[in-house]
Design a protein around this motif. Structure first.
Motif, PDB file in Angstrom:
ATOM      1  N   SER A   1       0.776  -1.211   0.000  1.00 32.67           N
ATOM      2  CA  SER A   1       0.000   0.000   0.000  1.00 32.67           C
ATOM      3  C   SER A   1       0.810   1.265   0.000  1.00 32.67           C
ATOM      4  CB  SER A   1      -0.870  -0.024   1.228  1.00 32.67           C
ATOM      5  OG  SER A   1      -0.706   1.111   1.998  1.00 32.67           O
ATOM      6  N   VAL A   2       0.192   2.315  -0.472  1.00 32.08           N
ATOM      7  CA  VAL A   2       0.713   3.646  -0.231  1.00 32.08           C
ATOM      8  C   VAL A   2      -0.084   4.197   0.924  1.00 32.08           C
ATOM      9  CG1 VAL A   2       1.317   3.984  -2.625  1.00 32.08           C
ATOM     10  CG2 VAL A   2      -0.879   4.763  -1.814  1.00 32.08           C
ATOM     11  N   ALA A   3       0.516   5.121   1.680  1.00 31.69           N
ATOM     12  CA  ALA A   3      -0.158   5.577   2.886  1.00 31.69           C
ATOM     13  C   ALA A   3      -1.291   6.526   2.580  1.00 31.69           C
ATOM     14  CB  ALA A   3       0.831   6.242   3.813  1.00 31.69           C
TER      15      ALA A   3
ATOM     16  N   LEU B   1      -5.811   1.983  -3.430  1.00 34.97           N
ATOM     17  CA  LEU B   1      -4.487   2.583  -3.595  1.00 34.97           C
ATOM     18  C   LEU B   1      -4.570   4.093  -3.417  1.00 34.97           C
ATOM     19  CD1 LEU B   1      -1.503   1.996  -4.442  1.00 34.97           C
ATOM     20  CD2 LEU B   1      -2.234   2.409  -6.793  1.00 34.97           C
TER      21      LEU B   1
ATOM     22  N   GLY C   1      -5.379   5.234   0.249  1.00 36.02           N
ATOM     23  CA  GLY C   1      -4.413   4.965   1.302  1.00 36.02           C
ATOM     24  C   GLY C   1      -4.896   3.971   2.334  1.00 36.02           C
TER      25      GLY C   1
ATOM     26  N   ALA D   1       1.090  -1.766   4.522  1.00 37.56           N
ATOM     27  CA  ALA D   1       2.402  -1.298   4.074  1.00 37.56           C
ATOM     28  C   ALA D   1       3.134  -2.336   3.237  1.00 37.56           C
ATOM     29  CB  ALA D   1       3.267  -0.903   5.266  1.00 37.56           C
TER      30      ALA D   1
ATOM     31  N   ILE E   1       4.666   2.080  -6.144  1.00 34.48           N
ATOM     32  CA  ILE E   1       5.222   1.255  -5.072  1.00 34.48           C
ATOM     33  C   ILE E   1       6.675   1.685  -4.873  1.00 34.48           C
ATOM     34  CG2 ILE E   1       3.678  -0.695  -5.475  1.00 34.48           C
ATOM     35  CD1 ILE E   1       5.928  -2.084  -7.002  1.00 34.48           C
TER      36      ILE E   1
ATOM     37  N   SER F   1       5.050  -0.122   0.226  1.00 30.61           N
ATOM     38  CA  SER F   1       4.425   1.178   0.032  1.00 30.61           C
ATOM     39  C   SER F   1       5.431   2.233  -0.394  1.00 30.61           C
ATOM     40  CB  SER F   1       3.757   1.630   1.329  1.00 30.61           C
ATOM     41  OG  SER F   1       3.366   2.977   1.239  1.00 30.61           O
ATOM     42  N   SER F   2       5.037   3.025  -1.372  1.00 31.57           N
ATOM     43  CA  SER F   2       5.899   4.120  -1.815  1.00 31.57           C
ATOM     44  C   SER F   2       6.008   5.216  -0.766  1.00 31.57           C
ATOM     45  CB  SER F   2       5.360   4.717  -3.118  1.00 31.57           C
ATOM     46  OG  SER F   2       4.066   5.256  -2.911  1.00 31.57           O
TER      47      SER F   2
END
Length: 457
Positions: A17-19, A89, A92, A96, A114, A323-324
């Motif tokens: 995931s991204v936050a 996505l 958020g 993670a 990512i 996560s990016s």
């Protein structure tokens, strides 16, 4: 160990995931940095697990935290779905560390959605030992691995041994041709009243399985590479696959009455004894057992019948991504978790036995066969390490394992994969719900739509 009070779901394919943003954060200044203080990461766990499976997962977390005292792991249930993933996505809401299908890897990497953990992954001792075809799914255009392959599959024909026996069929001699599949489906429907053969139709899964059937009959829905990619949806093999479905549905009445299956719901009905046969990833047994309470004695799986000069089985798999939005320390912790939880059991005897012991103690499947992400020798060595702990009926897998290494594995369409599948869902739905559906017209429309998708990609 810290466990989140709520767990949120993940299935065959999932994502890291991204936050809180669809666009990626900047690259780490020191991507190989080790965690230097207490770090907490949230990792994906399958949804719908029974308590023993949750206990097994928590035990693995405890082992990881003991070996890595500066890292705490929390869990979140996550189920990847082609119709909801983009929103998750963007919103958020993903964990993670999460799994994604092979088909999503390149697009997420190109958009930097990512984390680029390639420097961290390159330090792993097995980084250059992945099957090259499998490794490509998690690599960027320069060959750097942003997402780690954690599972691979070739499609299989899953069947219910109890329904086979009730229909007078030999479960140790499953169908080896599509004509035999049709004959077995009709026998099951006539003798048991259950669906002899069922087909996924929505959330991109209808197109996924139709593409699988096309490959098995020697066709392709997309051909070419790079800028020379062309839609070939209206090929003879796809027509033949749809004609077979039409005949089974409307002439044989062997496909039951449920025509809006996706991956999760077809698994539920199959495990409940409502379906004689269906096509899905060959390594699906652990999900059927842990999430759908499949009776091991009733389960059977074999390779797909292959017919045609270029026939092969569709292959895919799952990547673990990060996560990016993760910090340098969180990225390092995430790769440690991926190595510990997903990969070490495949490459290290001590880790393989430790995981198998935990699974066996909590009545989880040990030794269910799967297409290896490394080479066959590595896979067979890993299986030998845990042979005394295997608790699945290996003889029920024999029709698959005796043949799976001999079947050509064909990659999924490389461009706009999920969109291509989504475009084919309505075609399958129409054939199964409208006796007068015009297959040629349906494929002509899908051909135009898919070519448009390819042109825009």
């Amino acid at each position: 160990m810290k466990s989140a009070p709520k767990r949120s779901a993940f299935a065959l394919v999932g994502v890291l995931s991204v936050a809180g943003t669809l666009t990626a954060c900047g690259a780490s200044e020191d991507p190989a940095a080790e965690p230097t203080g207490p770090v907490t990461i949230e990792v994906a766990i399958d949804a719908g697990l029974e308590q023993p499976a949750i206990d097994a997962f928590d035990e693995r977390i405890a082992q990881f935290e003991e070996a890595n005292p500066d890292i705490q792991v929390e869990t979140k249930e996550f189920t990847w779905s082609g119709t909801t993933f983009a929103a998750e996505l963007a919103g958020g809401t993903l964990p993670a560390v999460f799994p994604i299908p092979f088909t999503d890897g390149r697009a997420l990497i190109e958009r930097k959605q990512i984390a680029d953990v390639s420097d961290l992954v390159a330090e792993l001792p097995y980084a250059d030992q992945f099957n090259p075809t499998i490794a490509a799914a998690g690599q960027d255009a320069d060959g750097a691995m942003w997402a780690v392959p954690i599972a691979a599959y070739n499609q299989g024909l899953h069947y219910n041994r109890a329904l086979f026996e009730e229909a007078g069929l030999d479960p140790d001699d499953p169908p080896a041709t599509w004509d035999e599949v049709r004959e077995a489906a009709k026998a099951i429907a006539d003798e048991t009243g259950q669906a002899g053969y069922a087909h996924m139709t929505q959330s991109n899964t209808g197109g996924w399985i139709l593409t699988t059937e096309t490959y098995a009959l020697g066709g392709r829905v997309v051909e070419g590479e790079g800028e020379e990619v062309t839609a070939t949806v209206d090929n003879d093999a796809t027509v033949a696959a749809l004609e077979m479905l039409r005949e089974m549905r409307w002439e044989d009445d062997s496909m039951g009455a449920s025509f809006l299956y996706d991956w999760g719901t077809i698994n539920q009905d199959f495990a409940a004894g409502k379906i004689g046969m269906y096509v899905s990833g060959g390594a699906n047994y652990p999900n059927l057992f842990t999430q759908n309470k499949m009776d091991p004695d009733e389960y059977g799986v074999t390779v797909l019948p292959l017919e045609g000069d270029d026939a092969g089985t569709l292959g895919g798999g799952t990547l673990a991504a990060v996560s990016s939005a993760a910090s340098d320390a969180e990225q390092a912790a995430a790769v440690k978790w991926i190595d510990f939880y997903y990969i070490s059991k495949l490459t290290d005897q001590e880790a393989a036995v430790a995981e198998a012991e935990v699974a066996a103690e909590t009545d989880q499947p040990v030794g269910a066969p799967a297409l290896p992400i490394f080479d066959r020798a590595t896979y067979e060595e890993q299986q030998s390490w845990i042979k005394d702990l295997v608790n699945v009926p290996l003889e029920n897998f024999a029709p698959m394992t005796d043949q799976m290494f001999d079947q050509p594995v064909i990659a999924e369409p490389a461009i706009a994969t999920q969109d291509v599948y989504a475009a084919l869902d309505p075609v399958v739905q129409a054939v199964l719900t409208d006796e007068n559906a015009d297959i040629d017209a349906l494929l002509a429309d899908a051909q135009t739509q898919v070519q448009g998708l390819l042109d825009r990609s």
